[in-house]
Design a protein around this motif. Sequence first.
Motif, PDB file in Angstrom:
ATOM      1  N   THR A 171       0.817  -7.365 -20.114  1.00  0.00           N
ATOM      2  CA  THR A 171       0.068  -6.661 -19.056  1.00  0.00           C
ATOM      3  C   THR A 171       1.021  -5.813 -18.240  1.00  0.00           C
ATOM      4  O   THR A 171       2.222  -6.095 -18.175  1.00  0.00           O
ATOM      5  N   GLY A 173      -0.317  -4.858 -15.120  1.00  0.00           N
ATOM      6  CA  GLY A 173      -0.965  -4.945 -13.810  1.00  0.00           C
ATOM      7  C   GLY A 173      -2.237  -4.129 -13.743  1.00  0.00           C
ATOM      8  O   GLY A 173      -3.029  -4.284 -12.812  1.00  0.00           O
ATOM      9  N   HIS A 174      -2.424  -3.211 -14.722  1.00  0.00           N
ATOM     10  CA  HIS A 174      -3.648  -2.408 -14.738  1.00  0.00           C
ATOM     11  C   HIS A 174      -4.553  -2.803 -15.883  1.00  0.00           C
ATOM     12  O   HIS A 174      -5.740  -2.599 -15.849  1.00  0.00           O
ATOM     13  N   ARG A 175      -3.935  -3.285 -16.928  1.00  0.00           N
ATOM     14  CA  ARG A 175      -4.686  -3.733 -18.093  1.00  0.00           C
ATOM     15  C   ARG A 175      -3.917  -4.885 -18.706  1.00  0.00           C
ATOM     16  O   ARG A 175      -2.738  -5.117 -18.419  1.00  0.00           O
ATOM     17  N   LEU A 176      -4.614  -5.626 -19.561  1.00  0.00           N
ATOM     18  CA  LEU A 176      -3.999  -6.788 -20.170  1.00  0.00           C
ATOM     19  C   LEU A 176      -4.485  -6.867 -21.605  1.00  0.00           C
ATOM     20  O   LEU A 176      -5.676  -6.715 -21.874  1.00  0.00           O
ATOM     21  N   PRO A 242       1.927 -13.769 -14.941  1.00  0.00           N
ATOM     22  CA  PRO A 242       0.707 -13.959 -14.150  1.00  0.00           C
ATOM     23  C   PRO A 242      -0.293 -14.843 -14.901  1.00  0.00           C
ATOM     24  O   PRO A 242      -0.309 -14.839 -16.130  1.00  0.00           O
ATOM     25  N   VAL A 247      -7.619 -13.744 -14.962  1.00  0.00           N
ATOM     26  CA  VAL A 247      -8.059 -12.359 -14.770  1.00  0.00           C
ATOM     27  C   VAL A 247      -8.999 -11.897 -15.875  1.00  0.00           C
ATOM     28  O   VAL A 247      -9.536 -10.810 -15.808  1.00  0.00           O
ATOM     29  N   TYR A 324      -5.304   4.378 -21.194  1.00  0.00           N
ATOM     30  CA  TYR A 324      -5.350   2.925 -21.341  1.00  0.00           C
ATOM     31  C   TYR A 324      -6.333   2.529 -22.437  1.00  0.00           C
ATOM     32  O   TYR A 324      -6.098   1.596 -23.198  1.00  0.00           O
ATOM     33  N   VAL A 359      -8.382  -6.390 -21.304  1.00  0.00           N
ATOM     34  CA  VAL A 359      -9.002  -6.276 -19.987  1.00  0.00           C
ATOM     35  C   VAL A 359      -8.448  -5.006 -19.340  1.00  0.00           C
ATOM     36  O   VAL A 359      -7.241  -4.778 -19.354  1.00  0.00           O
ATOM     37  N   MET A 361      -8.657  -2.363 -15.894  1.00  0.00           N
ATOM     38  CA  MET A 361      -9.174  -2.139 -14.545  1.00  0.00           C
ATOM     39  C   MET A 361      -9.667  -0.696 -14.428  1.00  0.00           C
ATOM     40  O   MET A 361      -9.033   0.227 -14.937  1.00  0.00           O
ATOM     41  N   PRO A 362     -10.782  -0.520 -13.744  1.00  0.00           N
ATOM     42  CA  PRO A 362     -11.316   0.845 -13.602  1.00  0.00           C
ATOM     43  C   PRO A 362     -10.512   1.654 -12.583  1.00  0.00           C
ATOM     44  O   PRO A 362      -9.721   1.097 -11.819  1.00  0.00           O
ATOM     45  N   VAL A 363     -10.715   2.969 -12.605  1.00  0.00           N
ATOM     46  CA  VAL A 363     -10.207   3.801 -11.513  1.00  0.00           C
ATOM     47  C   VAL A 363     -11.392   4.114 -10.610  1.00  0.00           C
ATOM     48  O   VAL A 363     -12.525   4.175 -11.070  1.00  0.00           O
TER      49      VAL A 363
ATOM     50  N   SER B 487      -7.760   6.449  -7.544  1.00  0.00           N
ATOM     51  CA  SER B 487      -6.909   5.266  -7.494  1.00  0.00           C
ATOM     52  C   SER B 487      -7.223   4.313  -8.625  1.00  0.00           C
ATOM     53  O   SER B 487      -8.350   4.191  -9.079  1.00  0.00           O
ATOM     54  N   GLN B 488      -6.172   3.689  -9.094  1.00  0.00           N
ATOM     55  CA  GLN B 488      -6.262   2.728 -10.183  1.00  0.00           C
ATOM     56  C   GLN B 488      -6.393   1.341  -9.576  1.00  0.00           C
ATOM     57  O   GLN B 488      -5.594   0.955  -8.730  1.00  0.00           O
ATOM     58  N   ARG B 489      -7.410   0.616  -9.980  1.00  0.00           N
ATOM     59  CA  ARG B 489      -7.551  -0.757  -9.477  1.00  0.00           C
ATOM     60  C   ARG B 489      -6.565  -1.656 -10.206  1.00  0.00           C
ATOM     61  O   ARG B 489      -6.175  -1.377 -11.338  1.00  0.00           O
ATOM     62  N   LEU B 490      -6.188  -2.735  -9.542  1.00  0.00           N
ATOM     63  CA  LEU B 490      -5.175  -3.601 -10.117  1.00  0.00           C
ATOM     64  C   LEU B 490      -5.801  -4.875 -10.653  1.00  0.00           C
ATOM     65  O   LEU B 490      -6.691  -5.461 -10.039  1.00  0.00           O
ATOM     66  N   LEU B 491      -5.284  -5.270 -11.786  1.00  0.00           N
ATOM     67  CA  LEU B 491      -5.749  -6.484 -12.430  1.00  0.00           C
ATOM     68  C   LEU B 491      -5.373  -7.685 -11.574  1.00  0.00           C
ATOM     69  O   LEU B 491      -6.170  -8.583 -11.334  1.00  0.00           O
ATOM     70  N   MET B 492      -4.111  -7.659 -11.159  1.00  0.00           N
ATOM     71  CA  MET B 492      -3.642  -8.709 -10.270  1.00  0.00           C
ATOM     72  C   MET B 492      -3.128  -7.999  -9.022  1.00  0.00           C
ATOM     73  O   MET B 492      -2.302  -7.108  -9.153  1.00  0.00           O
TER      74      MET B 492
END
Lengths: 366, 634
Positions: A171, A173-176, A242, A247, A324, A359, A361-363, B487-492
Amino acid sequence: MKVICDRGALVESLNVIGGVVAARTPRAALTCVKLSAGPDGLSLSATDGEISLRLGTARVETSEPGEALVPADKLQQIVRESIDPTLTLHTEQDVAHITGQDSKFKVFGQPVADFPAIPQFKGDADFEVTAGELHRLIAMTIFATARENSRYAINGVLLERDKKKLVVVATDGHRLALAKGTCKPATDEAASAIVPTKALNLLLRLFDDADQTVRVKIADNQILFATDQAELSSNLVEGNFPPYKDVVPKDGDKKAALSTDLFISGVRRAALLTNEESKGVRMAFAPDGLTLRSRAPEMGEAEINVDLAEFVGEPIEIGFNPGYLLDALKVVDENQVHLEFKAPNKPGVLRTGPNFLYVIMPVNLQ
Amino acid sequence: MPIRKLSKLLINQIAAGEVIERPGSVVKELVENSLDAQATRIDVAVEDGGRQLIRISDDGHGIPPDELPLSVEPHATSKLTAAEQLAAIGTLGFRGEALASIASVSRLRITSRATADGKAAEAGAALEASGDTVGQVTPWAGAPGTVLEVRDLFLNTPARRKFLRTAPTEFGHINDTLKRIAMVHHQVAFKLSHNGKTVFDLPADQDQALRCVSLLGKDLEDELMLFEHEDLPDRGGARLWGLAGQPSIARATGKGQYLCVNGRPIKDRNLAHAVKEAYRGLMPMDRFPVAVVFIEIDPHAVDVNVHPAKAEVRFRNPSHVHGLVLSAVRQRLLGSDLTPSASLARQGGFQDSNFRGVGPGGTPQAPGAGAGLSPNVSTDAFVDFFKRMDPREKGFAYQEVRKALAAEDPSAIESDEASLMPSANDSSTQAPGASLKPQTVLQVHKSYLVTQDDDGLVIVDQHALHERVMFETLRNRVLGEGKPLESQRLLMPVIVDADADQQATLEQMQPLLEKIGVELAPIGPEAVAVHAFPSFLFDRGVEPDTFITDLVTKADAGQLDLSNPNVQESALHEVLDMMSCKAAVKAGDKMTEDELSELLAKRHEIDRSSNCPHGRPTTLRLTLKDLEKQFGRT
């Protein structure tokens, strides 16, 4: 030390080993490759202090056993540029002579004693896995690692083994990305390790036969991989990975399925009209299909319609970084992908079968 | 102690304390009197910084002998007769305090020969007054007009006298005061001398711009840009005129700034702020631009009766005036090439080069570019020039053309308007600097880019320029389109340390953070969790924790004013600036050829590319002329 080698085989080995050699280091020994000639052939070793690789090379005739340290880049260049089918490597003191039919090179090396000791694979493996399976697990995840993130742990890839199950997670932090596989364990004890990306990238280049067995051992803050011809060892990344299980959302109630190829094509086209400040692609999922929209100020807009094989739940509009999505779609090995969403500000999930999960995360799109 | 009524002398001395602060105030009051008396020539002679003598001679309409004793009485004036006039004051003085106050603290001698109905009186009269004694009116023979002599200022107020500074300092104040007045009254001749030496001697009927330049210093003439703006009649119809100095001549103090409202030099923090704001990002924040701003506004919209010295005024609608000044100056600066020359040598005089920067992008200027300065140039050249102007500038420059046309030939307007107007929207008009296509780019020491344009050698600071490019892009997005950054949302979530105070600061910054695409929430008493972060910052390798920490530090250091909603824009500027600075290429970053040319191409696409958001220059130019000179080829 004196050996006669097949040039083609030597080039291949040097190409792989060149990936380990430290690029910039004040320690001259670390820019060298160590040649060890014995009765069972020639082996090449290199290390950057963190990762070490020992590689046997085929089709070698040893006439005089011994060891030598030769600058890796020069050796590689000379062997690559040569035109002979075989080359003779002969070292005396710290000087290497590389002789072909019409050429003679003299290269100054370093004292063998300067080369650091590199970890050896000793004893039994913790588990064994086929090269093909390990390759798949790494390739499906490694792209999602962070680069130079201050949270060091996510600069590496998590390897987790529990009984027969092998899970690889990465990961940024934005995708995993998470891939599951199977292995042949030697113990029942579960184990996990965070492996540097560089080590795994090297590992990917070592496998030429998908069916060969890779033996893996985790010990003393190190991981060792061994095949019949090669041994790779690496320090582990310190820190805590993490809690990835937390998540992965499980409450996605809007589910879509669509063709991998169509999705790739749609996302790639939508990505054409994005730029640095506005890179999100807006995706509207509805029972009658998926609409991708992008817009770059001062450049233009795009709209692409993609058929959905299946859609369940309320329509939803959600934005993603197309890069991504493509990263994951490129490694997907099935022709249909499944997507799950909860809300525009909640993570989306991309799956193929039971073995790959992504996984993302959206923008925020306005 | 029993209560007693103050003596007349004491009353005047107290009043003098407010009006007559130093010799400079005497000059101001008396020169204003001369101007109110329609003088066309005013001569100020000062000795010993004004402590010994201040003599003001004018050729105004004078004071008849019988009115002389009254002139030194407090609250006696010829300028105000009815209370209604107070609401729309047309003269400089009106309180009737100056002469009485001056007389009470000095030895004052008035000699005057009045003029009535264009005819000078047969003879004049003289009067001396000092403290509470007023002498007899004696006959006097001299030229029509008034001469006032103030000797031994503060002779009977030792405390005030003691606090006078050195003669040069006091003279400096007199000089500054008179300059400010002379700048407004360009039709009046002014002469100032100190201890017998002439400091300046300005002819009557000087052109406004020429007068300003004479006072600001001839050496700055190339560095000043003319601007003009007329507000819509239904919005008050205020008229603005002025000169904006190049950022390169900015000063360390506000002394180079001249603000005038309705012919009255004033000090106004609101307007000074507007001027400075217009230069935001073009010069370091601790510098002050050189600028002259004249505002003509409906007298009812401004109250000058705020302060005895009348140095301050109050606008009925201060934010409107602020906005007018800001946009007029900003527009002018945006349309100009502000690239400083790498050489210190300045060539060209006022007449041949006119105002540098009037021509867009440093292209050779059309004759008559400084039309405001040389009224004799032909209107054709004038029109021609504006045709070539950047469309953005044309908006109000067109008014100038129209006026000039009307002055020369009223009938020409109709016919010319048709041919002028389409060109104002002509998209094919060259953007500033468009002709300066760089050919080759060289990156030196991984920090500077060297290229050439039509004028010579151009040196670019890669970090500064990239920072400006990013800043303008972000600014357009956030302020122009009014959209938050993507903005990019964060997984963690990323956890950032923040104590209670810092959390409060962040809470206060919430609307700002929203605009830049940062979403965070407190997580426990010692930390906040970042849930979303601008995606472009991720790409540029800027991590949320360092960014948030720096942001809070900046806010704590008072560099972001969050309390006042009016300055939210400037706080946003600061934050965007910080973002661009972090995201921009650094000195020492190797750039590929494509990146280099892309960056240089953007230089011409964005506004204010001459300076980085901190105000440092991004670009220096070494002209061919300079090079030839250095190589001894001329």
